[in-house]
Design a protein around this motif. Structure first.
Motif, PDB file in Angstrom:
ATOM      1  N   GLN A  51    -144.449  -8.181  22.115  1.00  0.00           N
ATOM      2  CA  GLN A  51    -144.308  -7.031  21.221  1.00  0.00           C
ATOM      3  C   GLN A  51    -144.806  -7.415  19.825  1.00  0.00           C
ATOM      4  O   GLN A  51    -144.229  -8.286  19.190  1.00  0.00           O
ATOM      5  CB  GLN A  51    -142.836  -6.593  21.143  1.00  0.00           C
ATOM      6  CG  GLN A  51    -142.291  -6.080  22.450  1.00  0.00           C
ATOM      7  CD  GLN A  51    -143.030  -4.845  22.931  1.00  0.00           C
ATOM      8  OE1 GLN A  51    -143.320  -3.941  22.162  1.00  0.00           O
ATOM      9  NE2 GLN A  51    -143.351  -4.820  24.205  1.00  0.00           N
ATOM     10  N   PRO A  52    -145.891  -6.780  19.351  1.00  0.00           N
ATOM     11  CA  PRO A  52    -146.370  -7.092  18.001  1.00  0.00           C
ATOM     12  C   PRO A  52    -145.400  -6.565  16.947  1.00  0.00           C
ATOM     13  O   PRO A  52    -144.666  -5.605  17.182  1.00  0.00           O
ATOM     14  CB  PRO A  52    -147.715  -6.367  17.925  1.00  0.00           C
ATOM     15  CG  PRO A  52    -147.610  -5.264  18.919  1.00  0.00           C
ATOM     16  CD  PRO A  52    -146.707  -5.769  20.011  1.00  0.00           C
ATOM     17  N   ASP A  53    -145.414  -7.208  15.798  1.00  0.00           N
ATOM     18  CA  ASP A  53    -144.571  -6.783  14.688  1.00  0.00           C
ATOM     19  C   ASP A  53    -145.198  -5.627  13.927  1.00  0.00           C
ATOM     20  O   ASP A  53    -144.505  -4.877  13.253  1.00  0.00           O
ATOM     21  CB  ASP A  53    -144.309  -7.969  13.759  1.00  0.00           C
ATOM     22  CG  ASP A  53    -143.581  -9.067  14.503  1.00  0.00           C
ATOM     23  OD1 ASP A  53    -142.369  -8.908  14.739  1.00  0.00           O
ATOM     24  OD2 ASP A  53    -144.224 -10.052  14.889  1.00  0.00           O
ATOM     25  N   LYS A  54    -146.524  -5.511  14.032  1.00  0.00           N
ATOM     26  CA  LYS A  54    -147.237  -4.440  13.348  1.00  0.00           C
ATOM     27  C   LYS A  54    -148.540  -4.177  14.068  1.00  0.00           C
ATOM     28  O   LYS A  54    -149.119  -5.067  14.670  1.00  0.00           O
ATOM     29  CB  LYS A  54    -147.510  -4.842  11.894  1.00  0.00           C
ATOM     30  CG  LYS A  54    -148.142  -3.750  11.074  1.00  0.00           C
ATOM     31  CD  LYS A  54    -148.136  -4.089   9.606  1.00  0.00           C
ATOM     32  CE  LYS A  54    -148.655  -2.866   8.852  1.00  0.00           C
ATOM     33  NZ  LYS A  54    -148.504  -3.012   7.421  1.00  0.00           N
ATOM     34  N   GLU A  55    -149.000  -2.909  14.010  1.00  0.00           N
ATOM     35  CA  GLU A  55    -150.304  -2.543  14.569  1.00  0.00           C
ATOM     36  C   GLU A  55    -151.180  -2.010  13.454  1.00  0.00           C
ATOM     37  O   GLU A  55    -150.724  -1.221  12.626  1.00  0.00           O
ATOM     38  CB  GLU A  55    -150.140  -1.480  15.654  1.00  0.00           C
ATOM     39  CG  GLU A  55    -149.466  -2.002  16.893  1.00  0.00           C
ATOM     40  CD  GLU A  55    -149.495  -1.016  18.052  1.00  0.00           C
ATOM     41  OE1 GLU A  55    -150.426  -0.180  18.110  1.00  0.00           O
ATOM     42  OE2 GLU A  55    -148.593  -1.103  18.885  1.00  0.00           O
ATOM     43  N   SER A 103    -143.948 -16.668  12.738  1.00  0.00           N
ATOM     44  CA  SER A 103    -143.975 -16.286  14.147  1.00  0.00           C
ATOM     45  C   SER A 103    -144.351 -14.820  14.379  1.00  0.00           C
ATOM     46  O   SER A 103    -144.298 -14.348  15.504  1.00  0.00           O
ATOM     47  CB  SER A 103    -142.612 -16.553  14.784  1.00  0.00           C
ATOM     48  OG  SER A 103    -141.631 -15.775  14.128  1.00  0.00           O
ATOM     49  N   LEU A 104    -144.756 -14.102  13.322  1.00  0.00           N
ATOM     50  CA  LEU A 104    -145.096 -12.690  13.475  1.00  0.00           C
ATOM     51  C   LEU A 104    -146.435 -12.513  14.195  1.00  0.00           C
ATOM     52  O   LEU A 104    -147.305 -13.376  14.125  1.00  0.00           O
ATOM     53  CB  LEU A 104    -145.125 -11.996  12.120  1.00  0.00           C
ATOM     54  CG  LEU A 104    -143.797 -11.974  11.371  1.00  0.00           C
ATOM     55  CD1 LEU A 104    -143.956 -11.286  10.029  1.00  0.00           C
ATOM     56  CD2 LEU A 104    -142.713 -11.301  12.183  1.00  0.00           C
ATOM     57  N   ILE A 105    -146.549 -11.374  14.882  1.00  0.00           N
ATOM     58  CA  ILE A 105    -147.753 -11.068  15.662  1.00  0.00           C
ATOM     59  C   ILE A 105    -148.292  -9.724  15.219  1.00  0.00           C
ATOM     60  O   ILE A 105    -147.543  -8.759  15.065  1.00  0.00           O
ATOM     61  CB  ILE A 105    -147.426 -11.048  17.165  1.00  0.00           C
ATOM     62  CG1 ILE A 105    -146.937 -12.437  17.605  1.00  0.00           C
ATOM     63  CG2 ILE A 105    -148.641 -10.620  17.984  1.00  0.00           C
ATOM     64  CD1 ILE A 105    -146.382 -12.478  19.000  1.00  0.00           C
ATOM     65  N   LEU A 106    -149.607  -9.673  15.039  1.00  0.00           N
ATOM     66  CA  LEU A 106    -150.292  -8.448  14.625  1.00  0.00           C
ATOM     67  C   LEU A 106    -151.148  -7.969  15.770  1.00  0.00           C
ATOM     68  O   LEU A 106    -151.846  -8.724  16.425  1.00  0.00           O
ATOM     69  CB  LEU A 106    -151.186  -8.733  13.408  1.00  0.00           C
ATOM     70  CG  LEU A 106    -151.987  -7.573  12.847  1.00  0.00           C
ATOM     71  CD1 LEU A 106    -151.042  -6.584  12.150  1.00  0.00           C
ATOM     72  CD2 LEU A 106    -153.047  -8.067  11.880  1.00  0.00           C
TER      73      LEU A 106
END
Length: 115
Positions: A51-55, A103-106
């Motif tokens: 699950q990305p933190d932002k799109e 650790s955030l994912i975009l």
């Protein structure tokens, strides 16, 4: 028998030290950490839905001047998500990028109809 246990303890300590040293070598080098994070991300994708933190759209990525085909998007931690030219998503697809520092994912979407 006691000497055998001491020898095993020393080997365990040496192995632990070498593991920590290898981890530090990877994590202290931004390029190596990025590769490591990408590898972990791919492994997670195989196991779970990430699950990305932002799109964001591809158009929201800013070209990093002087970096030759690198695009960036600022992470809330203050560092940058980095997209390489060859990683740009095809039209109608998206890619997941790990932050270089946290650790955030975009998720970067390419919703344009041209390549």
């Amino acid at each position: 028998e006691e000497e055998e246990e001491e020898g095993e303890g020393e080997r365990d300590s040496s192995k632990s030290f070498l593991d920590v040293q290898r981890a530090w070598t990877v994590l202290s080098n931004p390029e190596e950490r990025y590769r490591y994070d990408e590898q972990l991300l791919r492994e997670e994708e195989e196991v779970d839905e990430v699950q990305p933190d932002k799109e964001v759209s591809l158009e929201e990525m800013k070209e990093i001047s002087g970096a030759g085909g690198l695009y960036g998007y600022e992470c809330r931690c203050g560092d940058t998500f980095v997209l390489q030219q060859e990683e740009k998503p095809e039209s109608g697809t998206s890619v997941l990028l790990p932050c270089c520092s946290c650790s955030l994912i975009l998720c970067v979407n390419n919703s344009s109809h041209s390549k």
